[in-house]
Every structure is written in C-alpha cells, then in structure tokens.
Scaffold this motif. Structure first.
Motif, PDB file in Angstrom:
ATOM      1  N   VAL A 108      40.415  94.075  46.644  1.00 29.76           N
ATOM      2  CA  VAL A 108      41.416  94.096  47.977  1.00 29.76           C
ATOM      3  C   VAL A 108      42.830  93.887  47.560  1.00 29.76           C
ATOM      4  CG1 VAL A 108      41.935  93.467  50.404  1.00 29.76           C
ATOM      5  CG2 VAL A 108      39.519  93.601  49.485  1.00 29.76           C
ATOM      6  N   LEU A 109      42.986  93.042  46.703  1.00 33.09           N
ATOM      7  CA  LEU A 109      44.248  92.563  46.121  1.00 33.09           C
ATOM      8  C   LEU A 109      45.022  93.441  45.232  1.00 33.09           C
ATOM      9  CD1 LEU A 109      46.355  90.015  45.989  1.00 33.09           C
ATOM     10  CD2 LEU A 109      45.392  89.305  44.198  1.00 33.09           C
ATOM     11  N   ILE A 110      44.244  94.314  44.428  1.00 35.12           N
ATOM     12  CA  ILE A 110      44.698  95.493  43.779  1.00 35.12           C
ATOM     13  C   ILE A 110      45.093  96.409  44.701  1.00 35.12           C
ATOM     14  CG2 ILE A 110      43.988  97.359  42.130  1.00 35.12           C
ATOM     15  CD1 ILE A 110      42.066  95.332  40.707  1.00 35.12           C
ATOM     16  N   ARG A 111      44.491  96.868  45.629  1.00 37.93           N
ATOM     17  CA  ARG A 111      44.690  97.679  46.509  1.00 37.93           C
ATOM     18  C   ARG A 111      46.075  97.308  47.498  1.00 37.93           C
ATOM     19  NH1 ARG A 111      42.000 100.117  43.892  1.00 37.93           N
ATOM     20  NH2 ARG A 111      44.047 100.835  43.385  1.00 37.93           N
ATOM     21  N   CYS A 112      46.318  96.063  47.615  1.00 36.24           N
ATOM     22  CA  CYS A 112      47.452  95.892  48.175  1.00 36.24           C
ATOM     23  C   CYS A 112      48.764  96.158  47.424  1.00 36.24           C
ATOM     24  CB  CYS A 112      47.551  94.217  48.296  1.00 36.24           C
ATOM     25  SG  CYS A 112      46.483  93.387  49.585  1.00 36.24           S
ATOM     26  N   ALA A 113      48.506  96.748  46.255  1.00 37.07           N
ATOM     27  CA  ALA A 113      49.740  97.239  45.400  1.00 37.07           C
ATOM     28  C   ALA A 113      49.514  98.682  45.350  1.00 37.07           C
ATOM     29  CB  ALA A 113      49.946  96.532  43.955  1.00 37.07           C
ATOM     30  N   ASP A 114      48.871  99.519  46.307  1.00 35.46           N
ATOM     31  CA  ASP A 114      48.311 100.838  45.868  1.00 35.46           C
ATOM     32  C   ASP A 114      49.585 101.524  46.253  1.00 35.46           C
ATOM     33  OD1 ASP A 114      45.478 102.116  45.948  1.00 35.46           O
ATOM     34  OD2 ASP A 114      47.021 103.532  46.994  1.00 35.46           O
ATOM     35  N   ARG A 115      49.262 102.602  45.720  1.00 36.76           N
ATOM     36  CA  ARG A 115      50.845 103.713  45.389  1.00 36.76           C
ATOM     37  C   ARG A 115      50.772 104.437  47.042  1.00 36.76           C
ATOM     38  NH1 ARG A 115      46.854 106.057  42.548  1.00 36.76           N
ATOM     39  NH2 ARG A 115      46.206 108.303  43.203  1.00 36.76           N
ATOM     40  N   VAL A 116      49.690 104.524  47.676  1.00 31.65           N
ATOM     41  CA  VAL A 116      49.582 105.212  49.009  1.00 31.65           C
ATOM     42  C   VAL A 116      49.898 104.149  50.241  1.00 31.65           C
ATOM     43  CG1 VAL A 116      48.074 106.198  50.659  1.00 31.65           C
ATOM     44  CG2 VAL A 116      47.900 106.714  48.180  1.00 31.65           C
ATOM     45  N   PRO A 117      50.844 104.228  50.875  1.00 34.09           N
ATOM     46  CA  PRO A 117      51.433 103.317  51.862  1.00 34.09           C
ATOM     47  C   PRO A 117      50.214 102.971  52.977  1.00 34.09           C
ATOM     48  CG  PRO A 117      52.940 105.093  51.689  1.00 34.09           C
ATOM     49  CD  PRO A 117      51.711 105.607  50.839  1.00 34.09           C
ATOM     50  N   GLN A 118      49.373 103.898  53.415  1.00 35.11           N
ATOM     51  CA  GLN A 118      48.392 103.793  54.465  1.00 35.11           C
ATOM     52  C   GLN A 118      47.457 102.706  53.562  1.00 35.11           C
ATOM     53  OE1 GLN A 118      49.506 106.524  53.796  1.00 35.11           O
ATOM     54  NE2 GLN A 118      50.091 107.800  55.521  1.00 35.11           N
ATOM     55  N   VAL A 119      46.885 103.031  52.404  1.00 34.66           N
ATOM     56  CA  VAL A 119      45.981 102.040  51.885  1.00 34.66           C
ATOM     57  C   VAL A 119      46.548 100.683  51.548  1.00 34.66           C
ATOM     58  CG1 VAL A 119      44.572 101.607  49.711  1.00 34.66           C
ATOM     59  CG2 VAL A 119      45.006 104.102  50.514  1.00 34.66           C
ATOM     60  N   ARG A 120      47.833 100.857  51.339  1.00 33.75           N
ATOM     61  CA  ARG A 120      48.629  99.188  50.977  1.00 33.75           C
ATOM     62  C   ARG A 120      48.491  98.642  52.309  1.00 33.75           C
ATOM     63  NH1 ARG A 120      52.776 101.830  48.676  1.00 33.75           N
ATOM     64  NH2 ARG A 120      54.069 101.408  50.219  1.00 33.75           N
ATOM     65  N   GLU A 121      48.903  99.158  53.476  1.00 33.92           N
ATOM     66  CA  GLU A 121      48.787  98.415  54.763  1.00 33.92           C
ATOM     67  C   GLU A 121      47.409  97.880  54.973  1.00 33.92           C
ATOM     68  OE1 GLU A 121      51.015 101.108  56.950  1.00 33.92           O
ATOM     69  OE2 GLU A 121      52.815 100.934  56.142  1.00 33.92           O
ATOM     70  N   ARG A 122      46.337  98.862  55.020  1.00 34.30           N
ATOM     71  CA  ARG A 122      45.073  98.330  55.606  1.00 34.30           C
ATOM     72  C   ARG A 122      44.839  97.384  54.297  1.00 34.30           C
ATOM     73  NH1 ARG A 122      40.811 102.891  57.164  1.00 34.30           N
ATOM     74  NH2 ARG A 122      42.068 102.787  58.861  1.00 34.30           N
ATOM     75  N   ALA A 123      44.929  97.565  53.220  1.00 34.17           N
ATOM     76  CA  ALA A 123      44.517  96.250  52.500  1.00 34.17           C
ATOM     77  C   ALA A 123      45.060  94.747  52.723  1.00 34.17           C
ATOM     78  CB  ALA A 123      44.738  96.761  50.778  1.00 34.17           C
ATOM     79  N   ARG A 124      46.474  95.040  52.841  1.00 32.90           N
ATOM     80  CA  ARG A 124      47.070  93.571  53.337  1.00 32.90           C
ATOM     81  C   ARG A 124      46.570  93.292  54.494  1.00 32.90           C
ATOM     82  NH1 ARG A 124      53.370  95.687  51.581  1.00 32.90           N
ATOM     83  NH2 ARG A 124      52.758  95.903  49.287  1.00 32.90           N
ATOM     84  N   ARG A 125      46.133  93.953  55.559  1.00 34.96           N
ATOM     85  CA  ARG A 125      45.529  93.418  56.939  1.00 34.96           C
ATOM     86  C   ARG A 125      44.080  92.829  56.348  1.00 34.96           C
ATOM     87  NH1 ARG A 125      47.893  97.988  59.064  1.00 34.96           N
ATOM     88  NH2 ARG A 125      46.027  99.270  58.919  1.00 34.96           N
ATOM     89  N   VAL A 126      43.546  93.521  55.672  1.00 29.61           N
ATOM     90  CA  VAL A 126      42.134  93.056  55.205  1.00 29.61           C
ATOM     91  C   VAL A 126      42.179  91.741  54.493  1.00 29.61           C
ATOM     92  CG1 VAL A 126      39.969  93.450  53.850  1.00 29.61           C
ATOM     93  CG2 VAL A 126      41.197  95.511  55.236  1.00 29.61           C
ATOM     94  N   LEU A 127      43.003  91.614  53.497  1.00 24.82           N
ATOM     95  CA  LEU A 127      43.299  90.487  52.730  1.00 24.82           C
ATOM     96  C   LEU A 127      43.791  89.475  53.828  1.00 24.82           C
ATOM     97  CD1 LEU A 127      43.288  88.998  50.003  1.00 24.82           C
ATOM     98  CD2 LEU A 127      45.802  89.667  49.822  1.00 24.82           C
ATOM     99  N   GLY A 128      44.517  89.671  54.725  1.00 22.88           N
ATOM    100  CA  GLY A 128      44.869  88.420  55.556  1.00 22.88           C
ATOM    101  C   GLY A 128      43.751  88.031  56.482  1.00 22.88           C
ATOM    102  N   ARG A 129      43.066  89.200  56.835  1.00 23.21           N
ATOM    103  CA  ARG A 129      41.645  88.645  57.731  1.00 23.21           C
ATOM    104  C   ARG A 129      40.828  87.816  56.799  1.00 23.21           C
ATOM    105  NH1 ARG A 129      37.097  91.178  57.507  1.00 23.21           N
ATOM    106  NH2 ARG A 129      37.946  93.009  56.618  1.00 23.21           N
ATOM    107  N   LEU A 130      40.716  88.292  55.258  1.00 25.08           N
ATOM    108  CA  LEU A 130      39.599  87.520  54.769  1.00 25.08           C
ATOM    109  C   LEU A 130      40.107  86.213  54.536  1.00 25.08           C
ATOM    110  CD1 LEU A 130      38.501  90.322  52.176  1.00 25.08           C
ATOM    111  CD2 LEU A 130      37.273  89.460  53.852  1.00 25.08           C
ATOM    112  N   LEU A 131      41.428  86.027  54.099  1.00 22.36           N
ATOM    113  CA  LEU A 131      41.968  84.724  53.975  1.00 22.36           C
ATOM    114  C   LEU A 131      41.966  83.950  55.131  1.00 22.36           C
ATOM    115  CD1 LEU A 131      44.452  85.422  51.172  1.00 22.36           C
ATOM    116  CD2 LEU A 131      42.281  84.189  51.080  1.00 22.36           C
ATOM    117  N   ALA A 132      42.416  84.519  56.298  1.00 16.40           N
ATOM    118  CA  ALA A 132      42.294  83.908  57.580  1.00 16.40           C
ATOM    119  C   ALA A 132      41.151  82.999  58.056  1.00 16.40           C
ATOM    120  CB  ALA A 132      42.735  84.620  58.825  1.00 16.40           C
TER     121      ALA A 132
END
Length: 501
Positions: A74-98
C-alpha cells in the motif's frame, strides 16, 4: 517469487518477503509488473499481483477489494504515478494505521515482522526504510512528510486522509504520544539502515530529543560520516552554549571516525584540558594530528619540540610520531629522519622514508636499492617511490634479478615498478617473466602490461631487442593467447593462431 505467484502458487508472498528489507518489496512490485507486461492480457487472481498490475484501474480495484493488504505494498502505491491510485492508497494506508491496534494488529505484526510490542510506533518504525526509499520518486515525498510530522509531534495526517475534509488535529487519538515518538526515534537512530539513521538523526536534532552526552555518544559509535557529522556538530554547539562537559568530550575522542576525534580534540580547549593535546599528536589521522598541533600552539607549546622528543626516545618513537614530525619538519631535520632508516620497526622505517621524500631529500641509490629487499612491504614500496624518478639510470639486470621467484612478493612488485619506470625491453622482459608469478596482484599487473604492449615499437629498439622479441612474443602468446595480445591483424605474422607450446 513473483513468477511462482503468477503461476498459481498458494504461499503468502508477504510472508516470504518478511525481513528482506525495502528493496525486496520494491523489486517484487517491479518484477510482477514486468512479468504481467510480458504475459499480456488475461485474468489475474492473486490480489498481490493485481496490486502491482501495469494497469492503474486494476491496481485501484485491488486496493478497494482487499480488506487488509500488506502495508508495504500500500505504501508503494502511495507513490503511484496514477493520481486515482495514489489517492486511494493514501486513504487505505490512513485507515489501516488509524485502526492498527484494533483491526490490523495481528496481520501487520506478522507481515512486518514486529516484536511482541504491537503499537503504531512499531509499525511506522518497520515501514520507515521503505518510506525513505520511495521518497526519491516523483510522488514519493508524501509519506516521508507525514512520517516526519508525526515524529516531530506537529500532527498526523495519516488518519485524516481516509476522512477528507476534517482537520488532522481532530484525530489526535491516533497521533503518536510523546513516549511513542521518543521510543521510535531511539529505534530509528539505532537502525542498521544508513538512510534511516540519517533521517532519524535530523528529526531527533530538530526536536531536541537528546542531551549533549547522548549526542556525543551517538557521534562516537556512528559509522556513517554524514550522520556522525550531524551528531558531532550538534554536540559541539551544545558544548559552546551550555559549557564544557567532560563526558561528552571523552565520547567524541573515543570515536573511530577521524572527523569526530578531531572535533573532540578541538573541544579540549573549551573544557580546559589543553594539557592532553600531546596525546593526540601521534593519532593515525592527519586531521586529528593537525587539531592537536593547533591546540598545543594555542597554549604556547611547540609541536616540533614535542615530536623531536618522541623521535629521540627509542621507547616512544612510533610510525605516526614520525609522520607527524614530517608534517612540521624543516630541511635541518632530515638527518634525524635518515637515522631512523635503521630502526628495527618496519613502519617507522617506512614513515621516515616517506617523510624524507615529502621534504625533498635526495638519497643515494646505494642507500635506497638495499631497501627494496627490506622485510617490510611498506619500506620497499617507499624506496621504489624514491627511485622512480631516476629509474632510467638504474641497472636493469639488477632490478630484473629482484623479480625472481625466490624474492619476497613485495620486493618483486617494487622492482617491477621501477622496471616499468624504465620502459622498453627491460620492462617487457620482466612483464613476460611475471606472467606466471605466484602473487595474484603481480601476475595481474604483468598481464595488463603485456596485453597492451606495443610490440612493433620494440622492433625499433635495435638488433638485440629484435633478436629477443620472437621468444618473448611466443611465451606471452602461450600464456595469454594471440587474441588477448591483439595480434589478430598484426604484421608480426601470428594472425589467427597461437604459437605452438
């Protein structure tokens, strides 16, 4: 691993990547993408593969479908070149860590390889090396900024990303406590990963985590010069602001890095310990010796006199005492250095030779040539360096005799160095003879010389050189081959074949 997974393997790939470091996760992501491009269109069942798929839509769908994906992917996808993937990965990472302590603790502890302690700080500690590796990507700075903000105690955006529109401060329940931040910085500063230690040192110094003694100790045990420099500068600044601290100064003086020891020597003056300067006049590092001489002069002392006293005392003379003396020596001191050429310790003899060369002393060939046979390799090397500018006048046969198999390896190397300085047939003759030398370094050196030799130029040296050239050429070709000797199109008549053995 990636190929087996795409082939339908059932083993958990995340379990097999545990403990392999951030490079393994990045390599897995890249390899899966490469294999899927080669395979072409087709269904992909494994969620790990879909999360690394070349198609951004598939990567985004995998993030939505997988309830508890590996935090590293998920962290690797947070640096994804596709904006939609990036934003979703960051939300998922935030949810997992929260929800980390409650919902993802068991899986994350297993995937991250965490110890019994399972709080958020340990999860972030395990992810930090990967965060820093991804920071060099175009969109990889986001996670680094969030991590630094969390460690600094300013705020934590990781939890806020999965509920946009609400300020991060409203999610302070997910922020790291002061105790967690301190423990996490301690672990990161002691990490085996060099970029992680650099990052942690910078953050720890910014927040004032450590006192002057702790900073000095960390500088003393640090092996990375850049990180050690940060700790050292901070310790010196604290000493200047708060006054002397003998414990901090002693820690700096005990470092293995010369730059840190030099800083410790400089700090002796402010600590009122100038009398200890002479102890560091014989340090192995030139920078430390220079600081010790500066400190001694500040107190009205004479480094030259201290060094001379050391060299005239058989019990105290050492290699670095001689080296330090040569750094301040004058032409009148050459006699003392020449006297040390008979010292029983090889390092002292070598340092004396090096000092004489540095001061521009001219030694007789009769003094230097016997030193090529010295039992100390460093002495033979220094003698060869002395003789190299006048190698043209030396007896080639006497030098060639020193390249014989019964001589010591360092004697053979020193004599060969001088024969190379002469050039021409003597060098070629010695190079061919040393093609079978038992010492690998000397043999490789000779092979390089023979392989690049200009054989046609040797024909112009005279009848004697031409008469010997055929034999030398045959011996060289027997050892290296005509192709390695660059004779395939040579007018010497050996094109395309080797001479018979």
């Amino acid at each position: 691993m990636a190929r087996a997974m795409l082939g339908g393997g059932t083993d958990g790939v995340t379990d097999r990547l545990i403990g392999n470091g951030p490079e393994a996760w990045i390599a897995f992501d890249e390899e899966v993408r490469r294999l899927l491009r080669l395979r072409g269109a087709g269904p992909v069942e494994r969620l790990e593969a879909r999360l690394c798929h070349p198609d951004g839509r598939i990567r985004a769908s995998a993030l939505a479908a997988w309830r508890n994906p590996p935090l590293q992917l998920v962290l690797i996808r947070c640096a994804d070149r596709v904006p939609q993937v990036r934003e979703r990965a960051r939300r998922v990472l935030g949810r997992l860590l929260a929800n980390y302590p409650a919902r993802t603790r068991d899986r994350a502890r297993r995937v991250l390889g965490l110890p019994v302690a399972d709080d958020l700080a340990y999860a972030l500690t395990a992810l930090t090396p990967l965060v820093l590796r991804l920071g060099g990507r175009e969109h990889g700075g986001w996670a680094r900024e969030q991590l630094e903000a969390a460690l600094s105690g300013r705020y934590s955006l990781l939890a806020a990303w999965w509920r946009p529109g609400q300020p991060a401060t409203t999610w302070s329940w997910n922020s790291l406590t002061g105790e967690q931040r301190g423990g996490m910085l301690d672990r990161l500063c002691g990490s085996a990963d060099r970029p992680t230690r650099r990052f942690a040192a910078r953050v720890a110094l910014a927040v004032g985590r450590y006192g002057v003694r702790d900073m000095a100790r960390r500088a003393a045990v640090e092996h990375d010069p850049a990180t050690a420099r940060m700790w050292t500068d901070a310790a010196l600044a604290a000493l200047a602001a708060d006054g002397p601290d003998d414990g901090a100064v002693d820690a700096l003086l005990g470092s293995r890095l010369p730059a840190v020891r030099a800083a410790g020597v400089t700090a002796l003056r402010r600590a009122g310990r100038v009398a200890e300067a002479d102890r560091y006049l014989t340090d192995p590092a030139g920078s430390v010796r220079a600081c010790a001489r500066w400190l001694l002069r500040q107190d009205g002392g004479d480094p030259h006199a201290h060094y001379r006293a050391l060299l005239t005392d058989p019990e105290r003379v050492s290699r670095y005492a001689v080296t330090g003396y040569c750094e301040v020596a004058e032409p009148a001191d050459r006699a003392l250095l020449r006297g040390l050429l008979a010292h029983p310790a090889g390092p002292v003899r070598a340092a004396s030779l090096a000092g004489l060369r540095r001061t521009g002393a001219v030694l007789e060939d009769g003094v230097l040539l016997p030193l090529l046979d010295d039992s100390s390799p460093s002495v033979a090397r220094e003698a060869a360096l002395h003789l190299l500018p006048v190698a043209w006048r030396l007896d080639a046969d006497a030098l060639a005799a020193r390249t014989g198999p019964k001589r010591r390896p360092h004697t053979r190397r020193a004599a060969f160095r001088l024969l190379r300085g002469r050039g021409g047939s003597p060098e070629l003759r010695a190079s061919v003879a040393l093609l079978t030398d038992p010492d690998p370094g000397t043999r490789r050196w000779a092979q390089e010389r023979v392989a690049g030799w200009n054989w046609l130029a040797t024909l112009n040296e005279g009848a004697e050189a031409r008469a010997e050239l055929g034999e030398l050429l045959a011996r060289a070709a027997e050892q290296l081959g005509a192709h390695d000797l660059r004779l395939c199109h040579s007018p010497l008549g050996l094109a395309g074949r080797n001479p018979p053995a």
